[in-house]
Design a protein around this motif. Structure first.
Motif, short mmCIF file in Angstrom:
data_model
loop_
_atom_site.label_atom_id
_atom_site.label_comp_id
_atom_site.label_asym_id
_atom_site.label_seq_id
_atom_site.Cartn_x
_atom_site.Cartn_y
_atom_site.Cartn_z
N VAL A 2 1.47 -27.12 -3.41
CA VAL A 2 1.80 -26.15 -2.38
C VAL A 2 1.53 -24.74 -2.88
O VAL A 2 1.80 -24.43 -4.05
CB VAL A 2 3.29 -26.28 -1.99
CG1 VAL A 2 3.68 -25.18 -1.02
CG2 VAL A 2 3.57 -27.65 -1.37
N GLN A 3 0.96 -23.92 -2.03
CA GLN A 3 0.76 -22.52 -2.41
C GLN A 3 0.91 -21.61 -1.21
O GLN A 3 0.74 -22.03 -0.07
CB GLN A 3 -0.59 -22.30 -3.08
CG GLN A 3 -1.79 -22.62 -2.22
CD GLN A 3 -3.09 -22.28 -2.95
OE1 GLN A 3 -3.10 -21.66 -4.02
NE2 GLN A 3 -4.20 -22.68 -2.37
N LEU A 4 1.26 -20.35 -1.52
CA LEU A 4 1.37 -19.29 -0.52
C LEU A 4 0.32 -18.24 -0.83
O LEU A 4 0.19 -17.82 -1.98
CB LEU A 4 2.76 -18.65 -0.55
CG LEU A 4 3.95 -19.54 -0.25
CD1 LEU A 4 5.25 -18.76 -0.46
CD2 LEU A 4 3.88 -20.07 1.17
N VAL A 5 -0.39 -17.81 0.20
CA VAL A 5 -1.43 -16.80 0.01
C VAL A 5 -1.20 -15.67 1.00
O VAL A 5 -1.22 -15.89 2.22
CB VAL A 5 -2.83 -17.39 0.20
CG1 VAL A 5 -3.89 -16.29 0.04
CG2 VAL A 5 -3.09 -18.51 -0.80
N GLU A 6 -0.97 -14.46 0.45
CA GLU A 6 -0.77 -13.28 1.29
C GLU A 6 -2.10 -12.59 1.58
O GLU A 6 -3.04 -12.68 0.79
CB GLU A 6 0.17 -12.27 0.61
CG GLU A 6 1.53 -12.79 0.25
CD GLU A 6 1.67 -13.04 -1.22
OE1 GLU A 6 2.81 -12.99 -1.75
OE2 GLU A 6 0.64 -13.31 -1.88
N SER A 7 -2.12 -11.85 2.67
CA SER A 7 -3.27 -11.02 3.01
C SER A 7 -2.80 -9.86 3.87
O SER A 7 -1.70 -9.91 4.45
CB SER A 7 -4.34 -11.83 3.74
OG SER A 7 -3.84 -12.34 4.95
N GLY A 8 -3.65 -8.81 3.94
CA GLY A 8 -3.36 -7.71 4.85
C GLY A 8 -2.93 -6.42 4.19
O GLY A 8 -2.76 -5.41 4.89
N GLY A 9 -2.76 -6.39 2.89
CA GLY A 9 -2.37 -5.15 2.24
C GLY A 9 -3.53 -4.15 2.24
O GLY A 9 -4.64 -4.46 2.61
N GLY A 10 -3.20 -2.93 1.83
CA GLY A 10 -4.23 -1.91 1.77
C GLY A 10 -3.64 -0.53 1.74
O GLY A 10 -2.45 -0.35 1.46
N LEU A 11 -4.49 0.46 2.03
CA LEU A 11 -4.10 1.86 2.06
C LEU A 11 -3.93 2.31 3.50
O LEU A 11 -4.82 2.09 4.32
CB LEU A 11 -5.17 2.71 1.36
CG LEU A 11 -4.99 4.23 1.43
CD1 LEU A 11 -3.73 4.65 0.68
CD2 LEU A 11 -6.22 4.92 0.86
N VAL A 12 -2.80 2.93 3.79
CA VAL A 12 -2.53 3.41 5.15
C VAL A 12 -1.85 4.77 5.06
O VAL A 12 -1.12 5.04 4.09
CB VAL A 12 -1.67 2.40 5.92
CG1 VAL A 12 -0.31 2.23 5.27
CG2 VAL A 12 -1.54 2.79 7.38
N GLN A 13 -2.09 5.60 6.03
CA GLN A 13 -1.48 6.93 6.04
C GLN A 13 -0.03 6.86 6.51
O GLN A 13 0.34 5.94 7.26
CB GLN A 13 -2.27 7.85 6.96
CG GLN A 13 -3.66 8.18 6.46
CD GLN A 13 -4.36 9.22 7.32
OE1 GLN A 13 -3.97 9.48 8.45
NE2 GLN A 13 -5.38 9.85 6.75
N PRO A 14 0.79 7.80 6.10
CA PRO A 14 2.17 7.84 6.61
C PRO A 14 2.19 7.86 8.14
O PRO A 14 1.38 8.55 8.77
CB PRO A 14 2.70 9.15 6.03
CG PRO A 14 1.91 9.35 4.78
CD PRO A 14 0.53 8.83 5.11
N GLY A 15 3.09 7.07 8.69
CA GLY A 15 3.18 6.94 10.13
C GLY A 15 2.32 5.82 10.70
O GLY A 15 2.44 5.49 11.89
N GLY A 16 1.48 5.26 9.88
CA GLY A 16 0.59 4.20 10.32
C GLY A 16 1.25 2.84 10.37
O GLY A 16 2.44 2.69 10.09
N SER A 17 0.43 1.85 10.73
CA SER A 17 0.92 0.48 10.87
C SER A 17 0.01 -0.48 10.12
O SER A 17 -1.19 -0.19 9.91
CB SER A 17 0.96 0.07 12.35
OG SER A 17 1.86 0.88 13.07
N LEU A 18 0.57 -1.62 9.77
CA LEU A 18 -0.19 -2.65 9.09
C LEU A 18 0.55 -3.97 9.28
O LEU A 18 1.77 -3.98 9.44
CB LEU A 18 -0.29 -2.34 7.59
CG LEU A 18 -1.48 -2.92 6.81
CD1 LEU A 18 -2.79 -2.31 7.32
CD2 LEU A 18 -1.32 -2.64 5.33
#
Length: 123
Positions: A2-18
């Motif tokens: 079994v494994q867990l794989v994350e995705s979606g991180g990165g650089l975002v400006q203050p006030g932004g969304s991710l």
């Protein structure tokens, strides 16, 4: 295995969304609670949000009203929608899940962590 794989991180400006995603794979029967934790440089890992198999959610005070955790049980995936991001949200975000699994024998229950994904909030 079994494994867990994350995705979606990165650089975002203050006030932004991710949005972060975490997919579990392997010989999975079911998944109990799932959650997101984070660890900022020089700080201990802390719970950000969690969700039970029935959909009950729990949030850290610092993210309540800005972050939303959800899950798709058919896809064995948990999400973290992050809005109104602040520089203090900068951290490595880790997925965690309690998973019922088994390929030969079982079922067994294990607690699993992903390897983490980095979120940087900066202008």
């Amino acid at each position: 295995q079994v494994q867990l794989v994350e995705s979606g991180g990165g650089l975002v400006q203050p006030g932004g969304s991710l949005r972060l995603s975490c997919a579990a794979s392997g010989s999975i029967f079911s998944i109990n609670a799932m959650g997101w934790y984070r660890q900022a440089p020089g700080k201990e890992r802390e719970l950000v949000a969690s969700i039970t198999s029935g959909g009950t959610t729990n949030y850290a005070h610092s993210v309540k009203g800005r972050f939303a955790i959800s899950r798709d049980n058919a896809k064995n995936t948990v999400y973290l929608q992050m809005n109104s991001l602040k520089p203090e949200d900068t951290a490595v975000y880790y997925c965690n899940a309690e998973i019922v699994f088994g390929s030969r024998g079982g079922p067994y229950v294990g607690n699993y962590w992903g390897k983490g994904t980095l979120l940087t909030v900066s202008s």
